[in-house]
Design a protein around this motif. Structure first.
Motif, PDB file in Angstrom:
ATOM      1  N   PRO A   1      35.816   3.476   0.666  1.00 54.87           N
ATOM      2  CA  PRO A   1      35.176   4.287  -0.377  1.00 54.87           C
ATOM      3  C   PRO A   1      34.526   3.384  -1.428  1.00 54.87           C
ATOM      4  N   ILE A   2      33.419   3.817  -1.994  1.00 57.67           N
ATOM      5  CA  ILE A   2      32.717   3.038  -3.010  1.00 57.67           C
ATOM      6  C   ILE A   2      33.608   2.751  -4.213  1.00 57.67           C
ATOM      7  N   THR A   3      34.601   3.602  -4.455  1.00 54.53           N
ATOM      8  CA  THR A   3      35.510   3.409  -5.586  1.00 54.53           C
ATOM      9  C   THR A   3      36.708   2.542  -5.232  1.00 54.53           C
ATOM     10  N   GLY A   4      36.736   1.979  -4.010  1.00 54.24           N
ATOM     11  CA  GLY A   4      37.834   1.120  -3.601  1.00 54.24           C
ATOM     12  C   GLY A   4      39.056   1.923  -3.188  1.00 54.24           C
ATOM     13  N   VAL A   5      40.173   1.236  -3.085  1.00 51.54           N
ATOM     14  CA  VAL A   5      41.447   1.855  -2.711  1.00 51.54           C
ATOM     15  C   VAL A   5      42.482   1.408  -3.735  1.00 51.54           C
ATOM     16  N   ARG A   6      43.196   2.342  -4.300  1.00 50.34           N
ATOM     17  CA  ARG A   6      44.230   2.016  -5.289  1.00 50.34           C
ATOM     18  C   ARG A   6      45.535   1.650  -4.577  1.00 50.34           C
ATOM     19  N   PHE A   7      46.401   0.933  -5.270  1.00 53.22           N
ATOM     20  CA  PHE A   7      47.721   0.590  -4.763  1.00 53.22           C
ATOM     21  C   PHE A   7      48.495   1.881  -4.516  1.00 53.22           C
ATOM     22  N   ASN A   8      49.007   2.041  -3.317  1.00 51.82           N
ATOM     23  CA  ASN A   8      49.782   3.224  -2.920  1.00 51.82           C
ATOM     24  C   ASN A   8      49.047   4.532  -3.244  1.00 51.82           C
ATOM     25  N   GLN A   9      47.796   4.590  -2.866  1.00 53.74           N
ATOM     26  CA  GLN A   9      46.944   5.755  -3.121  1.00 53.74           C
ATOM     27  C   GLN A   9      47.404   6.949  -2.296  1.00 53.74           C
ATOM     28  N   GLU A  10      47.880   7.988  -2.954  1.00 49.43           N
ATOM     29  CA  GLU A  10      48.476   9.135  -2.267  1.00 49.43           C
ATOM     30  C   GLU A  10      47.490   9.992  -1.500  1.00 49.43           C
ATOM     31  N   SER A  11      46.202   9.845  -1.755  1.00 54.80           N
ATOM     32  CA  SER A  11      45.223  10.647  -1.019  1.00 54.80           C
ATOM     33  C   SER A  11      45.003  10.129   0.401  1.00 54.80           C
ATOM     34  N   ILE A  12      45.505   8.937   0.717  1.00 57.44           N
ATOM     35  CA  ILE A  12      45.443   8.426   2.092  1.00 57.44           C
ATOM     36  C   ILE A  12      46.669   8.968   2.813  1.00 57.44           C
ATOM     37  N   ARG A  13      46.425   9.753   3.845  1.00 52.72           N
ATOM     38  CA  ARG A  13      47.496  10.536   4.469  1.00 52.72           C
ATOM     39  C   ARG A  13      47.479  10.371   5.985  1.00 52.72           C
ATOM     40  N   ILE A  14      48.576  10.736   6.610  1.00 56.67           N
ATOM     41  CA  ILE A  14      48.703  10.698   8.063  1.00 56.67           C
ATOM     42  C   ILE A  14      49.393  11.974   8.538  1.00 56.67           C
ATOM     43  N   SER A  15      49.007  12.441   9.710  1.00 56.90           N
ATOM     44  CA  SER A  15      49.639  13.620  10.312  1.00 56.90           C
ATOM     45  C   SER A  15      49.491  13.514  11.823  1.00 56.90           C
ATOM     46  N   THR A  16      50.196  14.382  12.538  1.00 59.65           N
ATOM     47  CA  THR A  16      50.064  14.424  13.994  1.00 59.65           C
ATOM     48  C   THR A  16      50.301  15.839  14.487  1.00 59.65           C
ATOM     49  N   ASP A  17      49.720  16.120  15.643  1.00 63.03           N
ATOM     50  CA  ASP A  17      49.986  17.400  16.297  1.00 63.03           C
ATOM     51  C   ASP A  17      50.697  17.131  17.628  1.00 63.03           C
ATOM     52  N   ALA A  18      51.575  16.122  17.628  1.00 65.85           N
ATOM     53  CA  ALA A  18      52.281  15.716  18.847  1.00 65.85           C
ATOM     54  C   ALA A  18      53.077  16.874  19.434  1.00 65.85           C
ATOM     55  N   VAL A  19      53.106  16.967  20.756  1.00 62.47           N
ATOM     56  CA  VAL A  19      53.845  18.017  21.457  1.00 62.47           C
ATOM     57  C   VAL A  19      55.325  17.955  21.099  1.00 62.47           C
ATOM     58  N   ALA A  20      55.843  16.737  20.900  1.00 60.68           N
ATOM     59  CA  ALA A  20      57.262  16.578  20.588  1.00 60.68           C
ATOM     60  C   ALA A  20      57.601  16.955  19.154  1.00 60.68           C
ATOM     61  N   GLY A  21      56.594  17.228  18.360  1.00 61.38           N
ATOM     62  CA  GLY A  21      56.858  17.648  16.985  1.00 61.38           C
ATOM     63  C   GLY A  21      55.702  17.310  16.071  1.00 61.38           C
ATOM     64  N   ASN A  22      55.163  18.328  15.428  1.00 60.50           N
ATOM     65  CA  ASN A  22      54.090  18.113  14.456  1.00 60.50           C
ATOM     66  C   ASN A  22      54.621  17.394  13.227  1.00 60.50           C
ATOM     67  N   VAL A  23      53.761  16.599  12.593  1.00 57.83           N
ATOM     68  CA  VAL A  23      54.067  16.012  11.296  1.00 57.83           C
ATOM     69  C   VAL A  23      52.955  16.480  10.374  1.00 57.83           C
ATOM     70  N   VAL A  24      53.341  17.192   9.322  1.00 60.62           N
ATOM     71  CA  VAL A  24      52.347  17.683   8.372  1.00 60.62           C
ATOM     72  C   VAL A  24      51.753  16.500   7.615  1.00 60.62           C
ATOM     73  N   SER A  25      50.614  16.702   7.007  1.00 62.15           N
ATOM     74  CA  SER A  25      49.925  15.656   6.260  1.00 62.15           C
ATOM     75  C   SER A  25      50.857  15.049   5.210  1.00 62.15           C
ATOM     76  N   THR A  26      51.078  13.744   5.339  1.00 65.77           N
ATOM     77  CA  THR A  26      52.028  13.016   4.504  1.00 65.77           C
ATOM     78  C   THR A  26      51.344  11.779   3.935  1.00 65.77           C
ATOM     79  N   PRO A  27      51.536  11.460   2.642  1.00 65.16           N
ATOM     80  CA  PRO A  27      50.930  10.235   2.100  1.00 65.16           C
ATOM     81  C   PRO A  27      51.437   8.997   2.832  1.00 65.16           C
ATOM     82  N   VAL A  28      50.535   8.054   3.083  1.00 68.20           N
ATOM     83  CA  VAL A  28      50.929   6.758   3.627  1.00 68.20           C
ATOM     84  C   VAL A  28      51.740   6.068   2.531  1.00 68.20           C
ATOM     85  N   ALA A  29      52.913   5.549   2.885  1.00 73.58           N
ATOM     86  CA  ALA A  29      53.846   5.030   1.877  1.00 73.58           C
ATOM     87  C   ALA A  29      53.284   3.849   1.074  1.00 73.58           C
ATOM     88  N   THR A  30      52.570   2.945   1.720  1.00 75.66           N
ATOM     89  CA  THR A  30      52.063   1.754   1.053  1.00 75.66           C
ATOM     90  C   THR A  30      50.619   1.523   1.449  1.00 75.66           C
TER      91      THR A  30
END
Length: 118
Positions: free
Chosen positions: A19-48
């Motif tokens: 992003p043009i504004t860079g990335v902040r330390f532990n920026q909570e808007s960066i998230r991860i999720s999955t729709d894995a058959v073994a279990g969905n993971v809802v959108s969660t902030p990347v810890a670091t």
């Protein structure tokens, strides 16, 4: 693999841009999720997240000005005003590219830190 750390690299060949504004330390808007058959993971902030600085935000983009009246093909001074979003340490380099500008010699200048007007 279950409960085993997995890492992958996204190649720069796909031209992913920060992003043009860079990335902040532990920026909570960066998230991860999955729709894995073994279990969905809802959108969660990347810890670091590693911070990546920038010279712009929505309030104060870099600003280039000419302190005195000038005209094309005449020598002039320039003033570059930036508001870094990260620490800049002594010995680090800031490069300003000025396409179409001409100088008699390569110039390396030392800037000054001036108080903010706001």
């Amino acid at each position: 693999p279950v409960e085993e750390a997995v890492s992958w690299t996204v190649s720069e060949l796909i031209e992913l841009r920060l992003p043009i504004t860079g990335v902040r330390f532990n920026q909570e808007s960066i998230r991860i999720s999955t729709d894995a058959v073994a279990g969905n993971v809802v959108s969660t902030p990347v810890a670091t997240t590693q911070p990546v600085g920038s010279f712009t935000d929505f309030e104060s983009a870099p600003y280039l000005s000419f302190p005195q009246p000038t005209r094309a093909n005449f020598s002039t001074a320039i003033l570059l005003t930036i508001k870094p979003k990260m620490k800049i340490s002594i010995g680090e380099t800031i490069t300003l590219t000025l396409p179409g500008f001409v100088a008699e010699m390569e110039s390396r200048t030392t800037g000054s830190v001036l108080p903010s007007n706001g």
